[in-house]
Design an enzyme around this catalytic site. Sequence first.
Site, PDB file in Angstrom:
ATOM      1  N   TRP A   1      27.709  35.354  27.558  1.00 49.57           N
ATOM      2  CA  TRP A   1      27.618  35.522  29.006  1.00 49.57           C
ATOM      3  C   TRP A   1      26.298  36.157  29.435  1.00 49.57           C
ATOM      4  CZ3 TRP A   1      32.143  35.570  26.355  1.00 49.57           C
ATOM      5  CH2 TRP A   1      33.207  34.824  26.874  1.00 49.57           C
TER       6      TRP A   1
ATOM      7  N   CYS B   1      34.567  30.762  30.286  1.00 50.94           N
ATOM      8  CA  CYS B   1      36.010  30.612  30.497  1.00 50.94           C
ATOM      9  C   CYS B   1      36.441  29.172  30.751  1.00 50.94           C
ATOM     10  CB  CYS B   1      36.487  31.534  31.619  1.00 50.94           C
ATOM     11  SG  CYS B   1      35.889  31.088  33.273  1.00 50.94           S
TER      12      CYS B   1
ATOM     13  N   HIS C   1      37.890  32.927  37.298  1.00 53.49           N
ATOM     14  CA  HIS C   1      38.251  32.886  35.881  1.00 53.49           C
ATOM     15  C   HIS C   1      39.207  31.719  35.677  1.00 53.49           C
ATOM     16  CE1 HIS C   1      38.999  33.983  31.809  1.00 53.49           C
ATOM     17  NE2 HIS C   1      40.268  34.260  32.023  1.00 53.49           N
TER      18      HIS C   1
ATOM     19  N   ASP D   1      45.609  31.660  27.913  1.00 52.36           N
ATOM     20  CA  ASP D   1      44.200  31.951  28.184  1.00 52.36           C
ATOM     21  C   ASP D   1      43.445  32.122  26.872  1.00 52.36           C
ATOM     22  OD1 ASP D   1      41.760  32.702  29.117  1.00 52.36           O
ATOM     23  OD2 ASP D   1      42.492  34.288  30.443  1.00 52.36           O
TER      24      ASP D   1
ATOM     25  N   GLU E   1      56.254  41.185  48.559  1.00 54.16           N
ATOM     26  CA  GLU E   1      55.180  41.635  47.674  1.00 54.16           C
ATOM     27  C   GLU E   1      55.314  43.124  47.376  1.00 54.16           C
ATOM     28  OE1 GLU E   1      50.323  41.607  47.269  1.00 54.16           O
ATOM     29  OE2 GLU E   1      51.318  42.175  49.112  1.00 54.16           O
TER      30      GLU E   1
ATOM     31  N   ILE F   1      30.029  40.529  56.029  1.00 52.56           N
ATOM     32  CA  ILE F   1      28.790  39.813  55.704  1.00 52.56           C
ATOM     33  C   ILE F   1      29.013  38.343  56.027  1.00 52.56           C
ATOM     34  CG2 ILE F   1      27.212  39.118  53.870  1.00 52.56           C
ATOM     35  CD1 ILE F   1      27.997  41.756  52.452  1.00 52.56           C
TER      36      ILE F   1
ATOM     37  N   ALA G   1      23.439  27.886  51.835  1.00 51.78           N
ATOM     38  CA  ALA G   1      22.319  28.367  51.017  1.00 51.78           C
ATOM     39  C   ALA G   1      21.981  27.276  50.005  1.00 51.78           C
ATOM     40  CB  ALA G   1      22.714  29.658  50.308  1.00 51.78           C
TER      41      ALA G   1
ATOM     42  N   TYR H   1      29.027  34.761  37.152  1.00 53.64           N
ATOM     43  CA  TYR H   1      30.385  34.592  37.675  1.00 53.64           C
ATOM     44  C   TYR H   1      31.346  35.662  37.163  1.00 53.64           C
ATOM     45  CZ  TYR H   1      32.682  32.816  33.446  1.00 53.64           C
ATOM     46  OH  TYR H   1      33.253  32.703  32.200  1.00 53.64           O
TER      47      TYR H   1
ATOM     48  N   GLU I   1      29.316  44.765  69.018  1.00 56.15           N
ATOM     49  CA  GLU I   1      29.043  44.204  67.691  1.00 56.15           C
ATOM     50  C   GLU I   1      27.540  44.101  67.494  1.00 56.15           C
ATOM     51  OE1 GLU I   1      31.485  40.880  65.863  1.00 56.15           O
ATOM     52  OE2 GLU I   1      29.604  39.811  66.276  1.00 56.15           O
TER      53      GLU I   1
ATOM     54  N   ARG J   1      29.987  40.232  49.476  1.00 58.69           N
ATOM     55  CA  ARG J   1      30.184  38.780  49.562  1.00 58.69           C
ATOM     56  C   ARG J   1      29.346  38.098  48.491  1.00 58.69           C
ATOM     57  NH1 ARG J   1      30.538  34.726  54.723  1.00 58.69           N
ATOM     58  NH2 ARG J   1      30.426  32.776  53.530  1.00 58.69           N
ATOM     59  N   ASP J   2      29.941  37.091  47.868  1.00 60.67           N
ATOM     60  CA  ASP J   2      29.230  36.271  46.882  1.00 60.67           C
ATOM     61  C   ASP J   2      28.807  34.974  47.545  1.00 60.67           C
ATOM     62  OD1 ASP J   2      29.523  37.959  44.494  1.00 60.67           O
ATOM     63  OD2 ASP J   2      31.649  37.613  44.822  1.00 60.67           O
TER      64      ASP J   2
END
Length: 689
Positions: free
Chosen positions: A242, A278, A336, A359, A452, A477, A483, A516, A539, A580-581
Amino acid sequence: MAEELLLEACDLQRESNGQAHRTGAAGGRELVVRRGQPFALTLRFAGRGYEEGVHKLAFNVETGPCPAEAAGTKARFPVTDFPDEASWSAVLQEQDGASLSLSLCSPPAAPVGRYSLTLEAATDYQGTSFSLGDFVLLFNPWHPEDAVFLRDEDERGEYVLSQQGLIYQGARDYITASPWNFGQFEDDVLAICLKLLDTNPKFLRDQSRDCSRRNDPVYIGRVVSAMVNCNDRDGGVLAGRWDNQYEDGTSPMAWLGSADILRRWEQCGCQPVKYGQCWVFAAVACTVLRCLGVPSRVVTNYNSAHDTNGNLVIDRYLSETGEDERRSKDMVWNFHCWVEAWMRRPDLAPGYDGWQVLDPTPQEKSEGVYCCGPAPVKAVKEAELQLRYDIPFVFAEVNADVVYWVVTQDGSEKRTTHSSFVGKNISTKSVGRDSREDITHLYKYPEGSEKEREVFAKAEHEKSYTSEEDEGLHLKIKLSEGANNGCDFDVFAVVRNNTDAERVCRLMICARTASYNGTAGPQCGMKDLLNVTLAPRAETRVPLRVIYEQYGAHLTQDNLIKVVALLTEYQSGDVVLAVRDVYVQNPEIRIRVLGEPMQGRKLVAEVTLTNPLGTALSDCVFAVEGAGLTQGQRLQRLQEPVEPGAEARARVDLVPQQPGLHKLVVDFESDKLRGVKGYRNVIVAPPPK
């Protein structure tokens, strides 16, 4: 005295049996059948042939190096008039002179594997034995008594017979579909999968016991989960890596299918193939399971937690400038992948049959071995953490809380008001369609629901439910537009002051390239504003420009940029966090198929990609693969660099091997642009009669 029988020929009817058992594409010249389902064979004797009442016929089947009747790996059974569904049986169907047509059938709980078949022909007190050859017995999802029985025919087609699929990657906010050729029916793959079973340490320790337990998909699932990775130095298939250093092997992003990986493992004397991550581990395990007849699918979990200490809390530490402070081994992966396999669980109480998590990615040990599962998805949803196997670990992957701490310059830790949930958009390919199916509801009840909360109480875990309140400061964000790789783009910190008072804050926004698995790389954008005045009930949007010249050289093959925003209010000292990714989109690979795709007839595929970068691309390679379309990978290396805005172009000759629907998968690699994938569905017509 009756004349002794002399066998002249045996026809195992490989083609017709293969068609009836849906194994025609597997095994090459070998007979491959599914357990619990009759298969036909024809015996032809010399001379007068078989006479009922005079001659007695019986068959022997054996599997493994130490066959024994007590272990279920050896059986002797005479020819009778009616089949015995609980054991091996042989029934005489028809006699035509010296030829006999018979139907053999295994019990639906027989061990899977390669069997030898012999015939015993007795006359009075004399007997002769004839070797009839070998055959391979697989699990049978079509048989109601088989432990892997799957009722729906379309699902059997997708999860057992389909050799191609999609694996979901990217990020929670930008899900991408990566094509994959599982290739479970390609040449040599079945033999390699059986070799994998014979390489596993349990077989080497006790061959008889291991072979006898191959009747159980739970046992097979654990063996496959352990053997797809090599972390136990057990002769496993794949080595994981990785750190973006893949020069002594193949980048995980470059693989297009499982068959090439399995062949390399076998050809190199069962040495680990470099490298996997993975989705590669999961895809290879899916191939092995489908090959053996176990319905299986690759599943992707977004914001997947890796809880190393079992407390169901993922503690993440950040500096005041958003840098990772590695004070915990806990991680949150952008996504994953694992495998689900369909099977009954007679080892558990009723109610846990169906999809089971397996897994093969080496993360934590299970019973001393790097494997995981099978964990019933239903048990994960209900937090039945005491059941087998590894349910607490899978439960944490989809349910753990993430707590962010900001470490100040004096070393003190301040918990942020940010609440991050894991286990989002759990995805798999839809049955029969190239679209995403969201299966999050199978793993968990809706966030914040009463059910839950009940599940978490059962898991003995205090979960804080932080709903967004009207009062206070809120931070998000946002991305201006898509992008695109090679381009600059803007991200915005959006701050909302939901109070009646003016607030003065420090706002820090930082962008870093990321992998990742959650590992952040070098900074590629930064803004630190010490005095941001927020008007009451208003805002504010603060932009950060992310420039290609700063991120391009450090972008990993995962194409991710992690953006962190920290808002610190001076008056109260409260810290609000947003993460944020951003997925950086690669250019599209365009695929044209020239000519009519027909089995056995050559066709040409033309593949093109436009260079989106401001610099030339060199060392450009197209790789093409397609289960049923090609034999292994086809590589096309471009001789000249590709200038900015110009097209990289290649033509590949293909000869389709099988009729039907196939995926043509294309991968593009260069010095500055890697892991670009595309696919096209190709319908191959049968040859003209």
